[in-house]
Design a protein around this motif. Sequence first.
Motif: not given
Length: 172
Positions: A81, A87-88, A91-92, A95, A118-119, A121-122, A125, A128
């Motif tokens: 990650v 990985t960014d 995830l984007s 989303k 990982l932020s 925010e993740c 989700y 996820l």
Amino acid sequence: WLYADWWGVTGVKAVLLKAMHKRDLRTFENCCDIMYFPSKSMADLFVDRNIRKSDILPPACIEFSGTHDKIFGRMIYVGGVQKAYGTDILLSAFKKINNESNKYQLYLVCREKEMSNLSDECFDYEWLKVFHTQGDKLKELYAECDAGIIPLRRDRYMDFAIPVKLFEYLGN
């Protein structure tokens, strides 16, 4: 050493590493009857060297004998990650595709210590799911997914190398 600018090492350390890499290659040239490469494009980089014989590695897949005729709407990513691993981007993309009419799940399998990458925010989700597993437990996750994803950013190394993860995904 062929791509010293790629690994970002400079100064005395770069000179020493380049010398060590060339020494290693001379050792291979003197001691190996055949040198295997992960791809033809990588083997082509060494055409001008004194390698007696080179060949491409055969696929290192796990043999899969089951069937997979059900669509789950799930993808799996197994790996680091980090931004370098894309990985960014992954995830984007998930989303964006997960709107009111689309519901695709992502199983993200990583080391527990990489959770801090990982932020916050993740973790909100609903699409996820994060796992820290390997071996038979990982095989169970593969069986629940439709495809494996490799979101690597393009770089010089990946232009001529083939990720082993690709063969693991194909085998499962």
